[in-house]
Design a protein around this motif. Sequence first.
Motif, PDB file in Angstrom:
ATOM      1  N   ARG A 195      55.366  49.536  49.308  1.00  0.00           N
ATOM      2  CA  ARG A 195      54.002  50.265  48.629  1.00  0.00           C
ATOM      3  C   ARG A 195      54.444  51.525  48.149  1.00  0.00           C
ATOM      4  O   ARG A 195      53.973  51.790  46.844  1.00  0.00           O
ATOM      5  N   SER A 196      54.909  52.338  49.152  1.00  0.00           N
ATOM      6  CA  SER A 196      55.627  53.612  48.407  1.00  0.00           C
ATOM      7  C   SER A 196      56.355  53.532  47.393  1.00  0.00           C
ATOM      8  O   SER A 196      56.248  54.303  46.279  1.00  0.00           O
ATOM      9  N   ALA A 197      57.266  52.733  47.172  1.00  0.00           N
ATOM     10  CA  ALA A 197      58.218  52.410  46.185  1.00  0.00           C
ATOM     11  C   ALA A 197      57.397  52.036  44.743  1.00  0.00           C
ATOM     12  O   ALA A 197      57.702  52.658  43.681  1.00  0.00           O
ATOM     13  N   GLY A 198      56.694  51.198  45.126  1.00  0.00           N
ATOM     14  CA  GLY A 198      55.931  50.665  43.984  1.00  0.00           C
ATOM     15  C   GLY A 198      55.025  51.655  43.266  1.00  0.00           C
ATOM     16  O   GLY A 198      54.845  51.761  41.995  1.00  0.00           O
ATOM     17  N   ARG A 199      54.290  52.591  43.949  1.00  0.00           N
ATOM     18  CA  ARG A 199      53.605  53.569  43.577  1.00  0.00           C
ATOM     19  C   ARG A 199      54.126  54.725  42.896  1.00  0.00           C
ATOM     20  O   ARG A 199      53.513  55.391  42.270  1.00  0.00           O
ATOM     21  N   ASP A 200      55.338  54.983  43.422  1.00  0.00           N
ATOM     22  CA  ASP A 200      56.139  56.009  42.580  1.00  0.00           C
ATOM     23  C   ASP A 200      56.405  55.644  40.881  1.00  0.00           C
ATOM     24  O   ASP A 200      56.909  54.893  40.716  1.00  0.00           O
ATOM     25  N   PRO A 201      55.766  56.590  40.113  1.00  0.00           N
ATOM     26  CA  PRO A 201      55.859  56.312  38.755  1.00  0.00           C
ATOM     27  C   PRO A 201      57.088  56.149  38.082  1.00  0.00           C
ATOM     28  O   PRO A 201      57.613  55.805  37.075  1.00  0.00           O
ATOM     29  N   ARG A 202      58.176  56.882  38.934  1.00  0.00           N
ATOM     30  CA  ARG A 202      59.559  56.629  38.384  1.00  0.00           C
ATOM     31  C   ARG A 202      60.375  55.580  38.538  1.00  0.00           C
ATOM     32  O   ARG A 202      61.422  55.267  37.995  1.00  0.00           O
TER      33      ARG A 202
END
Length: 252
Positions: A38-45
């Motif tokens: 989830r953290s990776a997916g939320r990162d706009p980069r």
Amino acid sequence: MGVSTSSPEKGISVLTVDVPPVNALPVDGWFALADAVRSAGRDPRTRCVLLTAEGRGFNAGVDIKEIQGRGRSALVGANRGCFEAFAAVYECEVPVIAVVHGFCLGGGIGLVGNADVIVASEDAVFGLPELDRGALGAATHLARLVPQHLMRALYYTSRTVTAAELHAHGAVWRVVPRDALRAAALDLAREIAAKDGELLRLAKAAINGIDPVDVRRSYRFEQGFTFEADVSGVADRVRDTFGGERDGSRRE
């Protein structure tokens, strides 16, 4: 050990599971994996996520010994942890590529079944040995990989299928030698990450929105029967016969 995150190239996030000896995750491990996805997916980069593993195989499911040692509280925890991890992969805001080597069993099927794409090595095998281990579940996700009648046969027998067989069914994107696996996965991730980031996120939401099966609801329904098997004593009876075979190497 555990779950680590790296970014080898712009737009690509690599999540690596490393829980020796066979990547059978304890309760905390499933929640940690869910948080990392989830953290990776939320990162706009981030425009693409690679889900990988170290060691002898991709994933051997839940830690049966933890359930045997802690009892019902561990079973409930494993159910909730798997639910969150599988959902995190499915709902990740960007495409997720499962990079599979060795064995992919039990909970591993839940992860790859909810991924967007699978790239696998020639030695990869996939299966649900749940009936041999006093559990149920992840038929929802196996049904996303193979036709309905094959899914049932695999589920009832606990047999495995090879990456080549899944490729023939269209479930696996590419099958490559083990030493070429990471490069093949990065090639695909690079191609995806070259697209417009905002449009990719819209595409992921749109594709999930037209899915014919609600994977969260379907899997949650299955989990109810897992708990029933435990309460009735059937699960303990089967687990008591479960030996040290946790490396996923058995082929039937």
